[in-house]
Design a protein around this motif. Structure first.
Motif, PDB file in Angstrom:
ATOM      1  N   ASN A 146      29.904 -33.504  29.987  1.00  9.88           N
ATOM      2  CA  ASN A 146      31.269 -33.003  30.086  1.00  9.88           C
ATOM      3  C   ASN A 146      31.950 -33.060  28.716  1.00  9.88           C
ATOM      4  O   ASN A 146      32.599 -32.099  28.300  1.00  9.88           O
ATOM      5  N   TYR A 147      31.795 -34.182  28.004  1.00  5.90           N
ATOM      6  CA  TYR A 147      32.357 -34.279  26.652  1.00  5.90           C
ATOM      7  C   TYR A 147      31.724 -33.254  25.721  1.00  5.90           C
ATOM      8  O   TYR A 147      32.409 -32.599  24.936  1.00  5.90           O
ATOM      9  N   MET A 148      30.396 -33.122  25.801  1.00  2.00           N
ATOM     10  CA  MET A 148      29.722 -32.148  24.935  1.00  2.00           C
ATOM     11  C   MET A 148      30.193 -30.722  25.227  1.00  2.00           C
ATOM     12  O   MET A 148      30.412 -29.936  24.307  1.00  2.00           O
ATOM     13  N   PHE A 149      30.357 -30.402  26.509  1.00  2.00           N
ATOM     14  CA  PHE A 149      30.767 -29.040  26.867  1.00  2.00           C
ATOM     15  C   PHE A 149      32.202 -28.746  26.452  1.00  2.00           C
ATOM     16  O   PHE A 149      32.553 -27.596  26.194  1.00  2.00           O
ATOM     17  N   MET A 150      33.057 -29.767  26.381  1.00  2.00           N
ATOM     18  CA  MET A 150      34.400 -29.554  25.836  1.00  2.00           C
ATOM     19  C   MET A 150      34.287 -29.155  24.365  1.00  2.00           C
ATOM     20  O   MET A 150      34.972 -28.249  23.901  1.00  2.00           O
ATOM     21  N   GLY A 151      33.408 -29.841  23.630  1.00  2.00           N
ATOM     22  CA  GLY A 151      33.173 -29.492  22.232  1.00  2.00           C
ATOM     23  C   GLY A 151      32.551 -28.123  22.083  1.00  2.00           C
ATOM     24  O   GLY A 151      32.928 -27.347  21.194  1.00  2.00           O
ATOM     25  N   LEU A 152      31.613 -27.787  22.962  1.00  4.81           N
ATOM     26  CA  LEU A 152      30.978 -26.462  22.936  1.00  4.81           C
ATOM     27  C   LEU A 152      32.019 -25.373  23.157  1.00  4.81           C
ATOM     28  O   LEU A 152      32.054 -24.378  22.426  1.00  4.81           O
ATOM     29  N   LYS A 153      32.886 -25.569  24.142  1.00  2.00           N
ATOM     30  CA  LYS A 153      33.918 -24.572  24.434  1.00  2.00           C
ATOM     31  C   LYS A 153      34.827 -24.365  23.226  1.00  2.00           C
ATOM     32  O   LYS A 153      35.103 -23.235  22.818  1.00  2.00           O
ATOM     33  N   GLU A 154      35.264 -25.469  22.640  1.00  2.07           N
ATOM     34  CA  GLU A 154      36.136 -25.385  21.479  1.00  2.07           C
ATOM     35  C   GLU A 154      35.423 -24.682  20.316  1.00  2.07           C
ATOM     36  O   GLU A 154      36.005 -23.835  19.636  1.00  2.07           O
ATOM     37  N   LEU A 155      34.153 -25.021  20.106  1.00  2.00           N
ATOM     38  CA  LEU A 155      33.387 -24.424  19.015  1.00  2.00           C
ATOM     39  C   LEU A 155      33.236 -22.914  19.179  1.00  2.00           C
ATOM     40  O   LEU A 155      33.511 -22.159  18.249  1.00  2.00           O
ATOM     41  N   VAL A 156      32.804 -22.472  20.350  1.00  2.00           N
ATOM     42  CA  VAL A 156      32.551 -21.033  20.516  1.00  2.00           C
ATOM     43  C   VAL A 156      33.836 -20.223  20.607  1.00  2.00           C
ATOM     44  O   VAL A 156      33.855 -19.054  20.231  1.00  2.00           O
ATOM     45  N   GLU A 157      34.909 -20.835  21.078  1.00  2.00           N
ATOM     46  CA  GLU A 157      36.155 -20.087  21.242  1.00  2.00           C
ATOM     47  C   GLU A 157      37.055 -20.140  20.010  1.00  2.00           C
ATOM     48  O   GLU A 157      37.862 -19.241  19.816  1.00  2.00           O
ATOM     49  N   THR A 158      36.914 -21.189  19.168  1.00  3.16           N
ATOM     50  CA  THR A 158      37.795 -21.305  17.994  1.00  3.16           C
ATOM     51  C   THR A 158      37.027 -21.406  16.676  1.00  3.16           C
ATOM     52  O   THR A 158      37.619 -21.267  15.611  1.00  3.16           O
ATOM     53  N   GLY A 159      35.739 -21.696  16.759  1.00  8.81           N
ATOM     54  CA  GLY A 159      34.934 -21.854  15.546  1.00  8.81           C
ATOM     55  C   GLY A 159      34.916 -23.271  15.011  1.00  8.81           C
ATOM     56  O   GLY A 159      34.229 -23.560  14.047  1.00  8.81           O
ATOM     57  N   GLU A 160      35.671 -24.173  15.619  1.00  3.87           N
ATOM     58  CA  GLU A 160      35.762 -25.573  15.162  1.00  3.87           C
ATOM     59  C   GLU A 160      35.734 -26.521  16.351  1.00  3.87           C
ATOM     60  O   GLU A 160      36.085 -26.141  17.455  1.00  3.87           O
ATOM     61  N   VAL A 161      35.343 -27.746  16.095  1.00  2.00           N
ATOM     62  CA  VAL A 161      35.491 -28.832  17.050  1.00  2.00           C
ATOM     63  C   VAL A 161      36.461 -29.809  16.421  1.00  2.00           C
ATOM     64  O   VAL A 161      36.191 -30.337  15.339  1.00  2.00           O
ATOM     65  N   SER A 162      37.594 -30.061  17.068  1.00  2.00           N
ATOM     66  CA  SER A 162      38.651 -30.846  16.430  1.00  2.00           C
ATOM     67  C   SER A 162      38.275 -32.327  16.343  1.00  2.00           C
ATOM     68  O   SER A 162      38.637 -32.992  15.385  1.00  2.00           O
ATOM     69  N   TYR A 163      37.543 -32.859  17.324  1.00  2.00           N
ATOM     70  CA  TYR A 163      37.156 -34.263  17.276  1.00  2.00           C
ATOM     71  C   TYR A 163      35.937 -34.398  16.379  1.00  2.00           C
ATOM     72  O   TYR A 163      34.913 -33.784  16.625  1.00  2.00           O
ATOM     73  N   LYS A 164      36.048 -35.198  15.325  1.00  2.00           N
ATOM     74  CA  LYS A 164      34.970 -35.317  14.339  1.00  2.00           C
ATOM     75  C   LYS A 164      34.174 -36.615  14.455  1.00  2.00           C
ATOM     76  O   LYS A 164      33.275 -36.843  13.692  1.00  2.00           O
ATOM     77  N   GLY A 165      34.533 -37.493  15.359  1.00  2.00           N
ATOM     78  CA  GLY A 165      33.753 -38.721  15.569  1.00  2.00           C
ATOM     79  C   GLY A 165      34.103 -39.873  14.690  1.00  2.00           C
ATOM     80  O   GLY A 165      34.681 -39.844  13.691  1.00  2.00           O
TER      81      GLY A 165
END
Length: 165
Positions: A146-165
């Motif tokens: 679920n966490y990974m898919f939130m990042g996937l959604k953000e990546l494909v829809e905006t080009g970035e993942v805001s949470y950097k770890g």
């Protein structure tokens, strides 16, 4: 060798992009390294040979420790289907199978993710203990995806993942 039991995790996610973009995010190392088992800020290695029989590897560094995930591609049908194995060799000899099916919608696409999860049994476990272990593994795995898919959604829809770890 101990007996192995299996359970299935199925998750469905919608994306506001063409199916090709989601398909690519599963296969292109520069995209995988931002969401798949890792984050851009903790990713050490992303290797990928996206062809049937080809392998992939990701090493994520968190809390002073490396976590390694590896697998092999079993089926690739661009942009509709990816079937691969998933294994964390430092944690288990068992290998799961993941199937990702992507279908184009009128607007965007829908991804159906299925993971066949294997759990080693202790020799003295009762049926209820086996069931409990399977439920816990499936539930914990679902939280992680679920966490990974939130990042996937953000990546494909905006080009970035805001949470950097």
């Amino acid at each position: 060798m101990s007996k192995v039991s299996s359970t299935r995790l199925k998750m469905i996610r919608n994306f506001e992009v063409a199916s090709e973009k989601v398909f690519d995010a599963w296969l292109k190392p520069e995209m995988m390294g931002k969401w798949f088992f890792t984050l851009e800020g903790t990713n050490k290695v992303t290797r990928n040979n996206p062809q049937v029989g080809g392998t992939w590897e990701i090493i994520d560094h968190r809390g002073g420790q490396d976590y390694r995930a590896i697998g092999e591609y079993l089926e690739l049908d661009s942009p509709k289907k990816i079937k691969l194995t998933f294994k964390m060799p430092e944690m288990s000899d068992l290998e799961d199978t993941i199937t990702v099916e992507i279908k184009e919608l009128e607007q965007g696409c829908e991804m159906t993710f299925t993971q066949l999860i294997h759990v080693a049994q202790e020799s003295n476990w009762t049926d209820s203990e086996i069931e409990k272990a399977l439920d816990e593994m499936r539930d914990g795995t679902e939280v992680g995806w679920n966490y990974m898919f939130m990042g996937l959604k953000e990546l494909v829809e905006t080009g970035e993942v805001s949470y950097k770890g």
